[in-house]
Write an enzyme that holds these catalytic residues in place. Structure first.
Site, PDB file in Angstrom:
ATOM      1  N   TYR A  86       3.039  -5.459  -6.624  1.00  0.00           N
ATOM      2  CA  TYR A  86       2.618  -4.651  -5.468  1.00  0.00           C
ATOM      3  C   TYR A  86       2.004  -5.568  -4.403  1.00  0.00           C
ATOM      4  O   TYR A  86       2.352  -5.478  -3.216  1.00  0.00           O
ATOM      5  CB  TYR A  86       1.601  -3.614  -5.943  1.00  0.00           C
ATOM      6  CG  TYR A  86       0.950  -2.801  -4.848  1.00  0.00           C
ATOM      7  CD1 TYR A  86       1.629  -1.759  -4.229  1.00  0.00           C
ATOM      8  CD2 TYR A  86      -0.357  -3.080  -4.430  1.00  0.00           C
ATOM      9  CE1 TYR A  86       1.020  -1.004  -3.234  1.00  0.00           C
ATOM     10  CE2 TYR A  86      -0.970  -2.324  -3.437  1.00  0.00           C
ATOM     11  CZ  TYR A  86      -0.276  -1.295  -2.836  1.00  0.00           C
ATOM     12  OH  TYR A  86      -0.870  -0.552  -1.842  1.00  0.00           O
ATOM     13  N   SER A 111      -2.406  -3.763   2.203  1.00  0.00           N
ATOM     14  CA  SER A 111      -3.421  -3.433   1.195  1.00  0.00           C
ATOM     15  C   SER A 111      -4.409  -4.583   1.099  1.00  0.00           C
ATOM     16  O   SER A 111      -4.027  -5.755   1.271  1.00  0.00           O
ATOM     17  CB  SER A 111      -2.740  -3.233  -0.163  1.00  0.00           C
ATOM     18  OG  SER A 111      -3.698  -3.324  -1.202  1.00  0.00           O
TER      19      SER A 111
HETATM   20  P1  NAP Z   1       0.266   8.603  -1.315  1.00  0.00           P
HETATM   21  O1  NAP Z   1      -0.830   9.590  -1.117  1.00  0.00           O
HETATM   22  O2  NAP Z   1       0.632   8.185  -2.703  1.00  0.00           O
HETATM   23  O3  NAP Z   1       1.557   9.139  -0.555  1.00  0.00           O
HETATM   24  C1  NAP Z   1       2.708   8.364  -0.558  1.00  0.00           C
HETATM   25  C2  NAP Z   1       3.620   8.851   0.524  1.00  0.00           C
HETATM   26  O4  NAP Z   1       4.778   8.000   0.568  1.00  0.00           O
HETATM   27  C3  NAP Z   1       4.131  10.263   0.285  1.00  0.00           C
HETATM   28  O5  NAP Z   1       4.356  10.863   1.534  1.00  0.00           O
HETATM   29  C4  NAP Z   1       5.447  10.035  -0.462  1.00  0.00           C
HETATM   30  O6  NAP Z   1       6.387  11.092  -0.257  1.00  0.00           O
HETATM   31  C5  NAP Z   1       5.934   8.759   0.235  1.00  0.00           C
HETATM   32  N1  NAP Z   1       6.746   7.931  -0.650  1.00  0.00           N
HETATM   33  C6  NAP Z   1       6.377   7.347  -1.814  1.00  0.00           C
HETATM   34  N2  NAP Z   1       7.428   6.697  -2.356  1.00  0.00           N
HETATM   35  C7  NAP Z   1       8.468   6.909  -1.523  1.00  0.00           C
HETATM   36  C8  NAP Z   1       9.838   6.535  -1.534  1.00  0.00           C
HETATM   37  N3  NAP Z   1      10.369   5.821  -2.535  1.00  0.00           N
HETATM   38  N4  NAP Z   1      10.613   6.935  -0.507  1.00  0.00           N
HETATM   39  C9  NAP Z   1      10.102   7.668   0.513  1.00  0.00           C
HETATM   40  N5  NAP Z   1       8.826   8.053   0.578  1.00  0.00           N
HETATM   41  C10 NAP Z   1       8.029   7.685  -0.431  1.00  0.00           C
HETATM   42  O7  NAP Z   1      -0.024   7.245  -0.491  1.00  0.00           O
HETATM   43  P2  NAP Z   1      -1.395   6.655   0.086  1.00  0.00           P
HETATM   44  O8  NAP Z   1      -2.313   6.347  -1.038  1.00  0.00           O
HETATM   45  O9  NAP Z   1      -1.851   7.472   1.223  1.00  0.00           O
HETATM   46  O10 NAP Z   1      -0.870   5.234   0.633  1.00  0.00           O
HETATM   47  C11 NAP Z   1      -0.252   5.091   1.889  1.00  0.00           C
HETATM   48  C12 NAP Z   1      -0.041   3.605   2.139  1.00  0.00           C
HETATM   49  O11 NAP Z   1      -1.305   2.923   2.052  1.00  0.00           O
HETATM   50  C13 NAP Z   1       0.866   2.934   1.104  1.00  0.00           C
HETATM   51  O12 NAP Z   1       1.649   1.953   1.728  1.00  0.00           O
HETATM   52  C14 NAP Z   1      -0.125   2.274   0.145  1.00  0.00           C
HETATM   53  O13 NAP Z   1       0.433   1.143  -0.493  1.00  0.00           O
HETATM   54  C15 NAP Z   1      -1.233   1.872   1.108  1.00  0.00           C
HETATM   55  N6  NAP Z   1      -2.535   1.725   0.469  1.00  0.00           N
HETATM   56  C16 NAP Z   1      -3.120   2.779  -0.163  1.00  0.00           C
HETATM   57  C17 NAP Z   1      -4.368   2.588  -0.765  1.00  0.00           C
HETATM   58  C18 NAP Z   1      -5.076   3.721  -1.478  1.00  0.00           C
HETATM   59  O14 NAP Z   1      -6.092   3.453  -2.158  1.00  0.00           O
HETATM   60  N7  NAP Z   1      -4.655   4.955  -1.362  1.00  0.00           N
HETATM   61  C19 NAP Z   1      -4.978   1.325  -0.747  1.00  0.00           C
HETATM   62  C20 NAP Z   1      -4.350   0.283  -0.090  1.00  0.00           C
HETATM   63  C21 NAP Z   1      -3.123   0.491   0.506  1.00  0.00           C
HETATM   64  P3  NAP Z   1       6.447  12.376  -1.296  1.00  0.00           P
HETATM   65  O15 NAP Z   1       5.220  13.199  -0.998  1.00  0.00           O
HETATM   66  O16 NAP Z   1       7.696  13.103  -0.976  1.00  0.00           O
HETATM   67  O17 NAP Z   1       6.419  11.794  -2.665  1.00  0.00           O
END
Ligand code: NAP
Length: 254
Positions: free
Chosen positions: A161, A148
């Site tokens: 985080y 991130s």
């Molecule tokens: P998201 O839309 O919130 O989706 C999270 C995914 O991870 C879902 O498939 C969820 O499964 C799974 N997940 C969450 N907690 C889990 C657990 N305890 N065990 C197993 N699976 C779990 O995520 P995103 O925003 O695309 O983010 C993806 C990655 O990018 C993450 O590592 C996040 O920290 C990083 N990131 C995101 C952003 C942003 O702005 N979106 C920014 C910087 C970094 P379910 O559907 O079954 O819940």
């Protein structure tokens, strides 16, 4: 197209958001995808349907991470799926994407439970998933860890985080050195704020405020981050290891 023909990939957390876009992107290049999810099986099935609509191949694997038995459950589903689809358990590409996002807690208010849960999902799980995957990953394989932009700037309400994402970047650095003799490349991708479909991104004032963080003055889309991840999985990235690729739309330019 077809840069990853004959390859297999596990994308953790690919039922939604960046993980889903990554699964679709890798499949479009010909890889068979293990679509991992925690609880939302229907969303994971939708990712598989999107891939199949494009002519790709995928199967789902459910396992909540950060709880006892998580790695065993993940790998029993993964290995069964790989065997069923390929007759082997070779895993060419591992994307450690699943992550817990903090809702924001002041450092004074962080509980031991919140700290442990965040580290269990964001740092411990990727470490042990990678450890368990290593015997399955052949020479020329790829490990891609999703961090991130918060590892580069201070945002005290996201301290835990950010610390957990700092840990995953150390995973990249150390495993890149350790696995280079096997020809396995290990890299980090750093997303900025990316519209993952969460309700918060529907609030106009929040969107506007978050958009200002990017040099392009808009939110990132999941496929814009996924394209960077797919690139690192291809042979075009063979000379890149131990790197952190900024896919934040210039959010860290200051
Ligand atoms: P998201 O839309 O919130 O989706 C999270 C995914 O991870 C879902 O498939 C969820 O499964 C799974 N997940 C969450 N907690 C889990 C657990 N305890 N065990 C197993 N699976 C779990 O995520 P995103 O925003 O695309 O983010 C993806 C990655 O990018 C993450 O590592 C996040 O920290 C990083 N990131 C995101 C952003 C942003 O702005 N979106 C920014 C910087 C970094 P379910 O559907 O079954 O819940």
């Amino acid at each position: 197209m077809n840069k990853l023909r004959g390859k297999t990939a596990l994308v953790t957390g690919s039922s939604r958001g960046i993980g889903r876009a990554t699964a679709v992107g890798l499949a479009r290049e010909g890889a068979l995808i293990a679509v991992h999810y925690a609880h939302n099986e229907q969303a994971a099935q939708e990712t598989v349907a999107l891939i199949e609509k494009d002519g790709g191949r995928a199967f789902t694997v459910g396992a909540e991470l950060g709880v006892p038995g998580d790695i065993d459950q993940l790998f029993s589903g993964l290995e069964a799926g790989l065997k069923q689809h390929t007759g082997r358990t070779t895993l060419d590409i591992l994307v450690n994407n699943a992550g817990e996002t903090s809702t924001g807690t002041a450092p004074e208010e962080v509980s031991a439970e919140e700290f442990d849960k965040t580290f269990a999902v964001n740092a411990k799980a990727p470490f042990f998933i990678t450890q368990r995957a290593l015997p399955l990953i052949p020479d020329g394989g790829r490990v891609i860890n999703i961090s991130s932009g918060l590892t580069r700037v201070a945002n005290p309400s996201q301290i835990v985080y950010s610390m957990s994402k700092g840990a995953i970047e150390q995973l990249t650095l150390n495993l890149a050195r350790h696995l280079a003799p096997r020809g396995i490349n290990v890299n980090t991708v750093i997303p900025g704020i990316t519209d993952n479909g969460h309700a918060i991104f529907k609030v106009p004032e929040v969107r506007e405020q978050m958009s200002q963080l990017s040099a392009f003055k808009r939110l990132g889309e999941p496929d814009e981050v996924a394209d960077a991840i797919v690139f690192l999985a291809t042979d075009e990235a063979r000379w890149i290891t131990g790197a952190a690729l900024d896919a934040s739309g210039g959010s860290l330019l200051g």
